[in-house]
Design an enzyme around this catalytic site. Structure first.
Site, PDB file in Angstrom:
ATOM      1  N   SER A 126       0.839  -1.203   0.000  1.00  0.00           N
ATOM      2  CA  SER A 126       0.000   0.000   0.000  1.00  0.00           C
ATOM      3  C   SER A 126       0.879   1.261   0.000  1.00  0.00           C
ATOM      4  O   SER A 126       1.682   1.437  -0.912  1.00  0.00           O
ATOM      5  CB  SER A 126      -0.956  -0.055   1.193  1.00  0.00           C
ATOM      6  OG  SER A 126      -1.964   0.908   1.082  1.00  0.00           O
ATOM      7  N   ASP A 152      -9.895  -5.524  -3.827  1.00  0.00           N
ATOM      8  CA  ASP A 152      -9.216  -4.497  -3.035  1.00  0.00           C
ATOM      9  C   ASP A 152     -10.153  -3.309  -2.814  1.00  0.00           C
ATOM     10  O   ASP A 152     -10.597  -2.680  -3.770  1.00  0.00           O
ATOM     11  CB  ASP A 152      -7.940  -4.043  -3.761  1.00  0.00           C
ATOM     12  CG  ASP A 152      -7.042  -3.223  -2.850  1.00  0.00           C
ATOM     13  OD1 ASP A 152      -7.529  -2.237  -2.263  1.00  0.00           O
ATOM     14  OD2 ASP A 152      -5.861  -3.583  -2.718  1.00  0.00           O
ATOM     15  N   HIS A 183      -7.464  -5.863   0.430  1.00  0.00           N
ATOM     16  CA  HIS A 183      -6.268  -5.036   0.627  1.00  0.00           C
ATOM     17  C   HIS A 183      -5.455  -5.446   1.862  1.00  0.00           C
ATOM     18  O   HIS A 183      -4.386  -4.883   2.111  1.00  0.00           O
ATOM     19  CB  HIS A 183      -6.714  -3.567   0.773  1.00  0.00           C
ATOM     20  CG  HIS A 183      -5.608  -2.563   0.663  1.00  0.00           C
ATOM     21  ND1 HIS A 183      -4.993  -2.249  -0.521  1.00  0.00           N
ATOM     22  CD2 HIS A 183      -4.992  -1.796   1.610  1.00  0.00           C
ATOM     23  CE1 HIS A 183      -4.052  -1.333  -0.313  1.00  0.00           C
ATOM     24  NE2 HIS A 183      -4.022  -1.043   0.967  1.00  0.00           N
TER      25      HIS A 183
END
Lengths: 280, 280
Positions: free
Chosen positions: A148, A225, A257
């Site tokens: 991320s 996600d 995610h």
């Protein structure tokens, strides 16, 4: 003189030891923590892989939740996992608080952020120097990965330092901050409004100008996600195509995610890095 | 009528889905959570493995930190991981607070504990009934495992129900509460001072009286376990030898009592259970 490292954790895990150290960072003007996993039976200077975590994480998250130690031990790779930002307390205007506890692994230029938010220099200079001083690593064999916000950190680190990292791997990376309103707002706290400056810290913009050896990038992003629209993977892929930078992209069905997603594919990421870090 | 399950988590992880449900427990007079991992592509009713966690844990701990999902998916085993106790708030005398948040997976008889602290019946009756109602499991193929306090819970569940569980595996289990002053104190809150009653809930005492099929017990306890002196593994081993109950004990060098230890050996535990739960 060697920087002093204070031991926070030193614990047997798979065929090696998971450690966490605390130290005074000169670059960040703050006390920081990082994890180091040391496999057993390393023969001479070992390759090293840096892992950068995402927002709301700390140096504990990847070491507790991914199960990477199995693969680090298997391939004989030392893994360094720093905290995501200095945990500094300072008076900030109310709306600036959004930028605190993040970092995006950039060097902030605006006050009050610039005093402590120098994570790019910490990751690419100070921390590697400490690792080299204290552990038997081969500084010619370094790679970087991230999740991320940490995926963005890994990307800009590789793009701004051609040849420094042998391979790059990314779980659901933030790709294009200047084109993502929520993230752009945070970047403006760090850099002000000048888009030229901001673009120098944006991975998708940097790809267009990249000149250097193969980056050997592996990416996974799950089809479920929940932050997909803020990650802008398609912008990065387009920029890579235009610039002739090759990238291996996987979009496994149904994964989101989070950390269950990372643990499901951490084996593939270590296998990827091992091809560039380890002798076969 | 089927008990209602409310979904707390439903997330893809390795080749399957990690779920967490919340429901009203009739036995515990409280709202409880449990995890269920469902591998992909199960062919017909699947074997089921219960995991009981230790103190300071919740239904989240094992599912987040052990990486077991890799092996559950590999062998095709549904894994159920309940919370360790009802999270009830009640007025208790100051020193009784020591007994709250534990459970040892027993049925308490003393007030105020007896109203909610009936974890033995929850684990061995109510929860398996719920699992059977909601998931396609083979109730002839059940096994049980646990860590620390949960290791004790797994042991007494198997010892008090001959033939119910095909195999048992234990990470650093509490073995002999009646001979461990700190734990005996907690048991006295649940049961009062009568040692006969307490011994009916003590695994090492129960082994001496066990009559039933092979228990197929696998145990790991690290040599650096910081709670070794409270676990009393040697008492359990002696009782097993006397009673002719066979048990496979491993004491890997340098591992401690924590979750890095569990993640390092969870593969071996799933391999153990697969020999009794799965067709080869």
């Amino acid at each position: 003189m060697k920087q002093q490292l204070d031991t926070v954790l030193d614990c047997r895990c798979f065929a090696g030891r998971q450690k966490v150290y605390e130290h005074d960072s000169n670059v960040l003007n703050f006390r920081m923590r990082f994890g180091v996993y040391i496999p057993d039976n390393l023969e001479g200077p070992a390759p090293v892989l840096y892992h950068l975590s995402g927002m709301s994480c700390s140096e504990q998250t990847f070491i507790q939740r991914s199960g990477f130690q199995r693969w680090a031990a298997h391939y004989g790779i030392i893994v360094v996992s720093p905290d995501v930002c200095p945990r500094v307390t300072f008076a900030a205007e109310k709306n600036e608080i959004e930028a605190k506890g993040l970092s995006f692994y950039v060097n902030a230029v605006k006050k009050p952020w610039n005093r402590n938010y120098q994570m790019y220099s910490y990751i690419n200079e100070e921390l590697p120097n400490i690792i080299q001083e204290h552990f038997n690593i081969n500084k010619e064999r370094q790679s970087i990965m991230g999740h991320s916000m940490g995926g963005h950190g890994a990307l800009i680190s590789a793009l701004k330092n051609p040849g420094k990292y042998r391979s790059v791997s990314l779980f659901a990376p933030v790709c294009n901050p200047s084109q993502t309103p929520k993230i752009l707002e945070v970047f403006k706290f760090y850099f002000g409004d000048d888009m030229k400056t901001i673009e120098e810290w944006d991975a998708t913009c940097l790809v267009a100008k990249y000149k250097g050896p193969e980056l050997n990038i592996l990416i996974h992003q799950g089809t479920n996600d929940q932050y997909k629209s803020d990650l802008k993977l398609e912008n990065l892929i387009n920029a890579c195509e235009k610039a002739g930078v090759s990238v291996s992209v996987n979009t496994p069905e149904g994964y989101d995610h989070g950390h269950y997603f990372i643990s499901s594919f951490v084996e593939q990421h270590f296998h990827h890095h091992s091809q560039f870090l380890c002798d076969s």
